[in-house]
Scaffold this active site. Structure first.
Site, PDB file in Angstrom:
ATOM      1  N   CYS A  70      11.723  -7.496 -17.256  1.00 58.05           N
ATOM      2  CA  CYS A  70      11.388  -6.179 -16.740  1.00 58.05           C
ATOM      3  C   CYS A  70       9.901  -5.713 -17.303  1.00 58.05           C
ATOM      4  O   CYS A  70       8.940  -6.237 -16.606  1.00 58.05           O
ATOM      5  CB  CYS A  70      12.498  -5.338 -17.137  1.00 58.05           C
ATOM      6  SG  CYS A  70      12.595  -3.851 -16.757  1.00 58.05           S
TER       7      CYS A  70
ATOM      8  N   HIS B 221      18.304  -7.507 -16.612  1.00 56.93           N
ATOM      9  CA  HIS B 221      19.002  -7.244 -17.788  1.00 56.93           C
ATOM     10  C   HIS B 221      20.357  -7.952 -17.837  1.00 56.93           C
ATOM     11  O   HIS B 221      20.869  -8.000 -16.806  1.00 56.93           O
ATOM     12  CB  HIS B 221      18.784  -6.023 -18.788  1.00 56.93           C
ATOM     13  CG  HIS B 221      17.496  -5.239 -18.477  1.00 56.93           C
ATOM     14  ND1 HIS B 221      16.577  -5.646 -19.798  1.00 56.93           N
ATOM     15  CD2 HIS B 221      16.701  -4.457 -17.833  1.00 56.93           C
ATOM     16  CE1 HIS B 221      15.481  -4.959 -19.252  1.00 56.93           C
ATOM     17  NE2 HIS B 221      15.598  -4.121 -18.413  1.00 56.93           N
TER      18      HIS B 221
HETATM   19  N1  GLN Z   1       8.998   0.453 -18.410  1.00 56.13           N
HETATM   20  C1  GLN Z   1       9.280  -0.170 -17.356  1.00 56.13           C
HETATM   21  C2  GLN Z   1       9.825   0.473 -16.400  1.00 56.13           C
HETATM   22  O1  GLN Z   1      10.476   1.662 -16.470  1.00 56.13           O
HETATM   23  C3  GLN Z   1      10.160  -1.247 -17.802  1.00 56.13           C
HETATM   24  C4  GLN Z   1      11.477  -0.907 -18.230  1.00 56.13           C
HETATM   25  C5  GLN Z   1      12.539  -1.972 -18.566  1.00 56.13           C
HETATM   26  O2  GLN Z   1      12.211  -2.947 -19.265  1.00 56.13           O
HETATM   27  N2  GLN Z   1      13.845  -1.767 -18.283  1.00 56.13           N
HETATM   28  O3  GLN Z   1       9.572   0.405 -15.102  1.00 56.13           O
END
Ligand code: GLN
Length: 245
Positions: free
Chosen positions: A95, A193
């Site tokens: 992510c 995740h």
């Molecule tokens: N900040 C990023 C987004 O919201 C990644 C979020 C995350 O790692 N879950 O796109």
């Protein structure tokens, strides 16, 4: 056999239990008698990392704030990471860190987070977040074909590389393409995740096997009893497939 694993920034980038990826890899190696040497690297730590001796890099995800907190430090390792990837090093980025391997990440409030510019890929965040359980069909030829996880991101990612898989349920890279992740050599970037690897043991083994292949003459891993892991995987996969009908 032994594997040297570099656990990057898991004290900062560990949202939704991404540290479970490291635990899964370590356990699956331990159960097979493969020795694991773990090095954990944090922001501000003196960088005397020897990427030549690293067999697998794991980096988790985090909020925009956490991404900003690691970005300067991560950028110092740009060339090492690029060489590592080009030399077939195994790397899993989840992510927020996946986004940072691209050219650009613009967050919802218009701030850009400096990115590694290793891949020709762009991420643009919107206020509406792409959230929920996700089911994809992997493009790596792994069996089972499905990979399950949880996604929560504002970023929409666009690139033309191979993908990790096609989205059956959920969003993935963005809300249009039905594509998920990026696969290039032994680099895997993904929005999944979950933690991702504990409930996708076939994916964990794919990473372990590729890392071992880089240093030993092997072409398969000793099978493990994955009844429990696959129950977790199948439970979510079946639930999501039903919700699709
Ligand atoms: N900040 C990023 C987004 O919201 C990644 C979020 C995350 O790692 N879950 O796109």
């Amino acid at each position: 056999m032994e594997l040297n694993i570099l656990d990057m920034y898991s004290d900062t980038l560990n949202i939704y239990g991404d540290i479970g990826n490291l635990i899964s890899i370590k356990k699956r190696c331990e159960w097979r008698g493969i020795e694991v040497n773990q090095e954990s690297f944090s922001v501000g730590q003196e960088n005397n990392l020897d990427y030549e001796n690293v067999d697998m890099v794991l980096i988790g995800g985090g909020s925009d704030k956490s991404q900003a907190a690691v970005s300067n430090d991560l950028l110092k390792q740009r060339n090492d990471l690029e060489n590592y990837i080009e030399n077939d090093g195994v790397l899993l980025a989840i992510c927020g860190s996946y986004q940072m391997f691209g050219n650009k990440y613009s967050s919802f409030n218009e701030n850009s987070i400096p990115c590694l510019e290793i891949f020709d890929m762009e991420t643009i965040a919107q206020e509406e977040r792409l959230t929920g359980n996700i089911l994809i069909e992997n493009s790596l030829g792994l069996r089972p074909r499905t990979l399950v996880g949880f996604e929560n991101h504002g970023g929409r990612t666009y690139h033309k590389y191979d993908v990790l898989g096609n989205v059956e349920v959920g969003y993935g890279n963005n809300d249009e393409s039905k594509e998920e992740g990026l696969s290039y050599k032994n680099f895997i970037g993904t929005y999944l995740h979950g933690a991702f690897l504990p409930k996708n043991p076939h994916m964990a083994d794919h990473l372990i096997l590729n890392a071992l292949k880089n240093k030993y003459d092997i072409d398969s891993l000793e099978p493990l009893n994955d009844d429990i892991e696959l129950q977790a995987h199948d439970f979510m996969a079946n639930k999501l497939l039903k919700s699709k009908k």
